[in-house]
Scaffold this motif. Structure first.
Motif, mmCIF file in Angstrom:
data_model
loop_
_atom_site.group_PDB
_atom_site.id
_atom_site.type_symbol
_atom_site.label_atom_id
_atom_site.label_comp_id
_atom_site.label_asym_id
_atom_site.label_seq_id
_atom_site.Cartn_x
_atom_site.Cartn_y
_atom_site.Cartn_z
ATOM 1 N N MET A 1 0.852 -1.188 0.000
ATOM 2 C CA MET A 1 0.000 0.000 0.000
ATOM 3 C C MET A 1 0.889 1.239 0.000
ATOM 4 N N ARG A 2 0.848 2.018 -1.083
ATOM 5 C CA ARG A 2 1.689 3.212 -1.205
ATOM 6 C C ARG A 2 1.151 4.321 -0.299
ATOM 7 N N THR A 3 2.015 4.765 0.603
ATOM 8 C CA THR A 3 1.611 5.763 1.595
ATOM 9 C C THR A 3 2.600 6.910 1.612
ATOM 10 N N ILE A 4 2.077 8.130 1.550
ATOM 11 C CA ILE A 4 2.920 9.320 1.626
ATOM 12 C C ILE A 4 2.756 9.952 3.010
ATOM 13 N N ILE A 5 3.887 10.205 3.672
ATOM 14 C CA ILE A 5 3.898 10.947 4.932
ATOM 15 C C ILE A 5 4.131 12.406 4.551
ATOM 16 N N PHE A 6 3.177 13.262 4.852
ATOM 17 C CA PHE A 6 3.104 14.580 4.220
ATOM 18 C C PHE A 6 3.086 15.698 5.257
ATOM 19 N N GLY A 7 3.785 16.805 4.934
ATOM 20 C CA GLY A 7 3.595 18.009 5.724
ATOM 21 C C GLY A 7 4.853 18.754 6.083
ATOM 22 N N THR A 8 4.672 19.735 6.962
ATOM 23 C CA THR A 8 5.757 20.622 7.398
ATOM 24 C C THR A 8 6.292 20.211 8.765
ATOM 25 N N TYR A 9 6.090 18.964 9.145
ATOM 26 C CA TYR A 9 6.557 18.454 10.427
ATOM 27 C C TYR A 9 8.082 18.427 10.481
ATOM 28 N N ASP A 10 8.607 18.314 11.692
ATOM 29 C CA ASP A 10 10.056 18.228 11.899
ATOM 30 C C ASP A 10 10.315 17.080 12.869
ATOM 31 N N THR A 11 10.824 15.948 12.360
ATOM 32 C CA THR A 11 11.011 14.780 13.208
ATOM 33 C C THR A 11 12.099 14.986 14.261
ATOM 34 N N ALA A 12 13.009 15.951 14.036
ATOM 35 C CA ALA A 12 14.038 16.216 15.044
ATOM 36 C C ALA A 12 13.412 16.797 16.309
ATOM 37 N N MET A 13 12.373 17.613 16.136
ATOM 38 C CA MET A 13 11.695 18.213 17.282
ATOM 39 C C MET A 13 10.548 17.347 17.786
ATOM 40 N N HIS A 14 9.879 16.663 16.865
ATOM 41 C CA HIS A 14 8.682 15.895 17.210
ATOM 42 C C HIS A 14 8.765 14.525 16.544
ATOM 43 N N PRO A 15 9.307 13.523 17.243
ATOM 44 C CA PRO A 15 9.551 12.214 16.612
ATOM 45 C C PRO A 15 8.306 11.373 16.391
ATOM 46 N N ARG A 16 7.165 11.826 16.847
ATOM 47 C CA ARG A 16 5.939 11.032 16.743
ATOM 48 C C ARG A 16 5.682 10.533 15.318
ATOM 49 N N ILE A 17 5.759 11.429 14.328
ATOM 50 C CA ILE A 17 5.432 11.027 12.960
ATOM 51 C C ILE A 17 6.481 10.067 12.408
ATOM 52 N N ALA A 18 7.728 10.178 12.899
ATOM 53 C CA ALA A 18 8.767 9.227 12.477
ATOM 54 C C ALA A 18 8.424 7.825 12.966
ATOM 55 N N THR A 19 7.862 7.732 14.147
ATOM 56 C CA THR A 19 7.454 6.433 14.683
ATOM 57 C C THR A 19 6.340 5.835 13.843
ATOM 58 N N ILE A 20 5.365 6.665 13.472
ATOM 59 C CA ILE A 20 4.262 6.179 12.638
ATOM 60 C C ILE A 20 4.789 5.705 11.285
ATOM 61 N N ALA A 21 5.652 6.504 10.662
ATOM 62 C CA ALA A 21 6.203 6.135 9.357
ATOM 63 C C ALA A 21 6.996 4.833 9.452
ATOM 64 N N GLU A 22 7.804 4.703 10.497
ATOM 65 C CA GLU A 22 8.598 3.488 10.674
ATOM 66 C C GLU A 22 7.687 2.288 10.900
ATOM 67 N N GLY A 23 6.634 2.480 11.683
ATOM 68 C CA GLY A 23 5.711 1.387 11.939
ATOM 69 C C GLY A 23 4.976 0.932 10.698
ATOM 70 N N LEU A 24 4.571 1.889 9.875
ATOM 71 C CA LEU A 24 3.899 1.526 8.623
ATOM 72 C C LEU A 24 4.837 0.747 7.705
#
Length: 380
Positions: A1-24
Motif C-alpha cells: 500500500m503506497r503511503t505518503i507521509i506529508f507536511g511541514t513536520y520536523d522529526t528532530a523536534m517531534h519524533p511522533r510522525i517518524a514512529t508512525i512512518a517506521e511502523g507503517l
C-alpha cells in the motif's frame, strides 16, 4: 500500500510522525516522505496563532513550504493513503487539495489540539480560543482518519468526528530501543553486587521544553529537597517554566543543566542514566497524555518515574514508579528509594525495557492505524 507521509513536520523536534512512518514501513507499507519542515516549534506556532499581529509571519512561511510540498507531491504520483504529520492543522487542507482526485484516504496525526495546547500553555482566552477551536474543527473535518494518542484524547474529540478517530500510542522509534545498554540478567545480590552497593550515585535524566504539562517546577522542588543525596541529575532543554524550575532546585549542587542535545545523540545520552523522569503537571492535558519521554526512557532501558494518571497507569502498570501529579515530596521520596535500593532499581529497568520491547515498538503501536487502512483480507 503506497503511503505518503506529508507536511511541514520536523522529526528532530517531534519524533511522533517518524514512529508512525517506521511502523507503517515495518508493517509492509510502501512509505515515502513529502516533507519540508516549517522551522517553528509548537510554542512558536501557538504563539503566532494566539497573537494575531504575528500571524502574517506564519502565513508567509507556510506559503513558501507549501509551494515546495506541492512541487514534490506532483513527482510522487497517486498514493493509496496520505498521512499528515504532527502539527498538521493547516497541512491537512493542502493535502486534501492535492489528493482530491480518487478520494485518497487522508490521515491526520492529531496529537495535539491547538485550543487545548494554548490552554495548557496559559495562552488561551476569549477570541483566541474560539479561533483555535475553529482551526481544530476544520482540520478534523478535512481528514478521513484522525489519529490520537490516548483514550482520554479520544474522548474529547468532538462527537461528530469521533467515529473516524483511532488511538495510536506515541511509542518510541528504533534508535531508542537500540540505545539500551545491556543490564545484568538477574536481580539476586550475587548477580548484581556492583549495582546494589549504593557506592555510585543514582543517575537521573529529564528532557523537555519546560511546559506546564511537564511540571518541571515539581522536579525542581524535589531536587531541592534531596540536596546532598547520592543522586546526580541531568536536566535537558529550555522553555516556559525553566527559570522557576532552576530556582526550586537551587539548593542542589548535583544538577547539570543542558540547553539541548541533538536528536541523534539524545537516545544514547538518556540510556546512560538509571532513571528517566516523565511528567508531573496537574493541568487537564497532563492528565490525558503519556509523553514521548516515558516511552523513550523505557525503550532506552531506564527506570521511569512519572505521574500517576489514568493513561500512564494503563500503559505502564507496575513497570514504572508512579507518583501523584504535582507532588514534589512524593517524587523526592521515589528518587531516594531507588538511590538506596539498587536491586529494586534494576528490577524496574528490566521491567521497563521488556514492556517497551513488547508494546512500544513502531510496528506495535501503529497497528490500530494499519487495521483502519488495510482491507480486512490484508490484515495480519
Amino acid at each position: 500500500m503506497r503511503t505518503i507521509i506529508f507536511g511541514t513536520y520536523d522529526t528532530a523536534m517531534h519524533p511522533r510522525i517518524a514512529t508512525i512512518a517506521e511502523g507503517l514501513a515495518a508493517s509492509g507499507f510502501d512509505v515515502t516522505e513529502c516533507n519540508i519542515p516549517l522551522g517553528l516549534s509548537t510554542a512558536d506556532r501557538v504563539d503566532m496563532l494566539a497573537k494575531p499581529w504575528k500571524a502574517g509571519g506564519l502565513v508567509a512561511r507556510l506559503a513558501s513550504r507549501w509551494f515546495g510540498l506541492a512541487t514534490k507531491a506532483r513527482g510522487l504520483g497517486r498514493p493509496d493513503a496520505v498521512v499528515v504529520g504532527y502539527l498538521g492543522h493547516f497541512d491537512v487542507h493542502l493535502a486534501r487539495l492535492l489528493y482530491r482526485r480518487g478520494r485518497v484516504p487522508l490521515v491526520l496525526d492529531h496529537l495535539i489540539s491547538a485550543a487545548n495546547t494554548a490552554k495548557d500553555r496559559r495562552l488561551d482566552g476569549g477570541m483566541k480560543t474560539n479561533v483555535l477551536r475553529l482551526i481544530d474543527a476544520a482540520a478534523l473535518r478535512a481528514a478521513d482518519i484522525v489519529v490520537v494518542d490516548t483514550e482520554e484524547h479520544l474522548e474529547i474529540v468532538p462527537e461528530k468526528y469521533r467515529s473516524k478517530a483511532v488511538v495510536v500510542p506515541v511509542g518510541a522509534p528504533t534508535p531508542w530501543h537500540a540505545a539500551a545498554r545491556e543490564l545484568p540478567a538477574g536481580t539476586a545480590p550475587s548477580a548484581t553486587a556492583s549495582s546494589t552497593t549504593g557506592s555510585e550515585p543514582l543517575k537521573v535524566v529529564f528532557y523537555g521544553l519546560y511546559t506546564p504539562l511537564q511540571g518541571t517546577p515539581v522536579i525542581g522542588e524535589a531536587l531541592g529537597r534531596i540536596a546532598g543525596a547520592p543522586v546526580e541529575v541531568t536536566m535537558i532543554g529550555r522553555g516556559q517554566d525553566e527559570a522557576e524550575t532552576k530556582r526550586a532546585a537551587a539548593a542542589s549542587q548535583s544538577v547539570r543543566w543542558l540547553d539541548w542535545v541533538p536528536a541523534a545523540e539524545l537516545p544514547a545520552l538518556v540510556a546512560a542514566h538509571d532513571v528517566c523522569l516523565g511528567i508531573f503537571g496537574t493541568g487537564d492535558k497532563a492528565l490525558r497524555v503519556v509523553p514521548n519521554k516515558v516511552f523513550q526512557g523505557a525503550a532506552a532501558g531506564c527506570a521511569v518515574i512519572t505521574s500517576d494518571t489514568a493513561p500512564q497507569r494503563r500503559v505502564l502498570d507496575d513497570a514504572a514508579v508512579l507518583v501523584p501529579p504535582g507532588d514534589p515530596a512524593a517524587l523526592a521520596d521515589a528518587l531516594l528509594r531507588l538511590a538506596s535500593d539498587r536491586e529494586a532499581l534494576l528490577k524496574l529497568r528490566h521491567a521497563a525495557r521488556q514492556l517497551a520491547a513488547e508494546r512500544f515498538t513502531p510496528e506495535q503501536v501503529v497497528r490500530p492505524l494499519t487495521d483502519r487502512l488495510l482491507p480486512p483480507h490484508a490484515r495480519a
